[in-house]
Design a protein around this motif. Sequence first.
Motif, PDB file in Angstrom:
ATOM      1  N   UNK A 171     -31.641  -1.821 -15.926  1.00 54.63           N
ATOM      2  CA  UNK A 171     -30.216  -1.638 -16.218  1.00 54.63           C
ATOM      3  C   UNK A 171     -29.483  -2.973 -16.232  1.00 54.63           C
ATOM      4  N   UNK A 172     -29.926  -3.877 -15.382  1.00 51.15           N
ATOM      5  CA  UNK A 172     -29.422  -5.238 -15.391  1.00 51.15           C
ATOM      6  C   UNK A 172     -30.466  -6.142 -14.768  1.00 51.15           C
ATOM      7  N   UNK A 173     -30.265  -7.438 -14.905  1.00 50.45           N
ATOM      8  CA  UNK A 173     -31.233  -8.391 -14.354  1.00 50.45           C
ATOM      9  C   UNK A 173     -30.512  -9.659 -13.931  1.00 50.45           C
ATOM     10  N   UNK A 174     -31.263 -10.550 -13.300  1.00 50.77           N
ATOM     11  CA  UNK A 174     -30.762 -11.862 -12.897  1.00 50.77           C
ATOM     12  C   UNK A 174     -31.763 -12.912 -13.361  1.00 50.77           C
ATOM     13  N   UNK A 175     -31.267 -13.925 -14.043  1.00 45.00           N
ATOM     14  CA  UNK A 175     -32.121 -15.089 -14.265  1.00 45.00           C
ATOM     15  C   UNK A 175     -32.037 -15.954 -13.009  1.00 45.00           C
ATOM     16  N   UNK A 176     -33.188 -16.453 -12.576  1.00 46.05           N
ATOM     17  CA  UNK A 176     -33.243 -17.352 -11.415  1.00 46.05           C
ATOM     18  C   UNK A 176     -33.474 -18.742 -11.993  1.00 46.05           C
ATOM     19  N   UNK A 177     -32.371 -19.355 -12.440  1.00 43.78           N
ATOM     20  CA  UNK A 177     -32.477 -20.564 -13.251  1.00 43.78           C
ATOM     21  C   UNK A 177     -31.311 -21.517 -13.011  1.00 43.78           C
ATOM     22  N   UNK A 178     -30.580 -21.301 -11.902  1.00 44.36           N
ATOM     23  CA  UNK A 178     -29.463 -22.177 -11.598  1.00 44.36           C
ATOM     24  C   UNK A 178     -29.903 -23.410 -10.840  1.00 44.36           C
ATOM     25  N   UNK A 179     -28.947 -24.236 -10.513  1.00 44.49           N
ATOM     26  CA  UNK A 179     -29.231 -25.496  -9.836  1.00 44.49           C
ATOM     27  C   UNK A 179     -29.079 -25.336  -8.323  1.00 44.49           C
ATOM     28  N   UNK A 180     -28.106 -25.998  -7.725  1.00 43.31           N
ATOM     29  CA  UNK A 180     -28.055 -26.116  -6.277  1.00 43.31           C
ATOM     30  C   UNK A 180     -27.823 -24.786  -5.574  1.00 43.31           C
ATOM     31  N   UNK A 181     -28.171 -24.760  -4.316  1.00 40.95           N
ATOM     32  CA  UNK A 181     -28.060 -23.560  -3.505  1.00 40.95           C
ATOM     33  C   UNK A 181     -26.651 -22.983  -3.573  1.00 40.95           C
ATOM     34  N   UNK A 182     -26.585 -21.671  -3.784  1.00 44.47           N
ATOM     35  CA  UNK A 182     -25.313 -20.970  -3.839  1.00 44.47           C
ATOM     36  C   UNK A 182     -24.787 -20.696  -5.236  1.00 44.47           C
ATOM     37  N   UNK A 183     -25.325 -21.364  -6.241  1.00 48.29           N
ATOM     38  CA  UNK A 183     -24.803 -21.148  -7.589  1.00 48.29           C
ATOM     39  C   UNK A 183     -24.978 -19.697  -8.025  1.00 48.29           C
ATOM     40  N   UNK A 184     -23.906 -19.153  -8.582  1.00 42.39           N
ATOM     41  CA  UNK A 184     -23.892 -17.793  -9.115  1.00 42.39           C
ATOM     42  C   UNK A 184     -23.009 -17.836 -10.352  1.00 42.39           C
ATOM     43  N   UNK A 185     -23.590 -17.557 -11.494  1.00 44.90           N
ATOM     44  CA  UNK A 185     -22.885 -17.807 -12.752  1.00 44.90           C
ATOM     45  C   UNK A 185     -22.983 -16.601 -13.680  1.00 44.90           C
ATOM     46  N   UNK A 186     -21.849 -16.282 -14.291  1.00 47.08           N
ATOM     47  CA  UNK A 186     -21.854 -15.187 -15.246  1.00 47.08           C
ATOM     48  C   UNK A 186     -21.114 -15.555 -16.530  1.00 47.08           C
ATOM     49  N   UNK A 187     -20.821 -16.818 -16.721  1.00 51.95           N
ATOM     50  CA  UNK A 187     -20.293 -17.267 -18.003  1.00 51.95           C
ATOM     51  C   UNK A 187     -20.912 -18.606 -18.358  1.00 51.95           C
ATOM     52  N   UNK A 188     -21.033 -18.852 -19.639  1.00 52.33           N
ATOM     53  CA  UNK A 188     -21.727 -20.038 -20.122  1.00 52.33           C
ATOM     54  C   UNK A 188     -21.099 -20.497 -21.433  1.00 52.33           C
TER      55      UNK A 188
END
Length: 409
Positions: A192-209
């Motif tokens: 139904x949804x997923x997460x890419x595990x592809x960010x940088x430093x600890x804590x990053x959470x992104x939903x716009x690019x």
Amino acid sequence: MEKLLPRFLEYVVVDTQSDPYSKTTPSTEKQLKLAKKLVSELHQIGMQEVSIDQNGYIMATLPSNTDKKVPTIGFIAHMDTTPDFTGKNVKPKVIKDYDGGNIVLNEKKNIVLSPEEFEDLLQYKGQTLITTDGTTLLGADDKAGVAEIITAMEYLLTHPEIKHGKIRVAFTPDEEIGKGAHKFDVEKFGAEWAYTVDGSQIGELEYENFNAASAAIKIKGKSVHPGYAKGKMVNAIGLANEFLSLLPPHEIPEKTSGIEGFFHVYKITGDVESAEIELIVRDHDLEHFEARKNLLSDIEDKLNTKYGDYVSLVIEEQYRNMREKVEPVFHIVEIAEEAMESLGIEPLIKPIRGGTDGSQLSFMGLPCPNIFAGGHNFHGRYEYVPLQSMEKAVQVIVKICELTAIQIR
């Protein structure tokens, strides 16, 4: 968790550099070497429905262990490394108990990773860092994500007391050349949804690019003896320079940050007879993005009106800002945020100055925010990743699985 570091070190020594000029998927055969290793490893840890298709896309399932009706969710990472810098013969270095000073990556070549230049290093004093030897990139983008997902699945398999729904994982080729989602089978993935595990430093959470496009400008010239060239010669190099002079000089990567967009010229070739400019266009705001593309077309028209039909522009769309697809299901971001907070991690919610597989997947019907993998200084010799950040990423993945099951009534 003790397998996380050796697992990551095994992955990074496999050269998986992708090729933007290739017409195949995966773009390089060598990506399949790591892919086959991952398929074997997924079987070994006990994952089910492990598959790899003809294009190198890997999928696998961790079955639900609860009687509750829980949404199927997924985690995705990419196997390839950027073509921007060599990923051949990677020799990772493990720096234990980092003291906060300079790290000599390569004494012979005097290559130093210094907190004076990369101040983020000081966040990780006392931790274990994995670095390069100064001659290659590391490949934490995104082999850290791959290692973290597999380690998290292994942890859940060995801790059945943690209740979760059906979990799907996928590893993709060619993300670094903007093609990681092109042949991704969303229906087969079944989440139904997923997460890419592809960010940088600890804590990053992104939903716009960024909204993203590439542009190729081909310029024809006319070579005439320079002593008799007046009114006759058309110098393709001169036209290329004039084209670039009409772009806004401050709207380039090295002078922008946050949600500011840019034009990035990354390749120029040519002589008097012909020249070519390759660039990328980036902007978070769709209206501004369209204006940037229009500016390129306007410059093309202006030069052709001035000199004749010598300039040819081709623009190709790459990906769009996933925000419009994630905001309607914003609880998927809130679950990741709660997972981080429950583990003592401060969520860093900010726009991605780039893209992920998730940006394309969101428009393919799979909303897909991005969470941190832990690395810094991607795409170059100064890349590094703190082991403790990788461990936290594993814990976040596990916690997201747990919270998704808990929050469903």
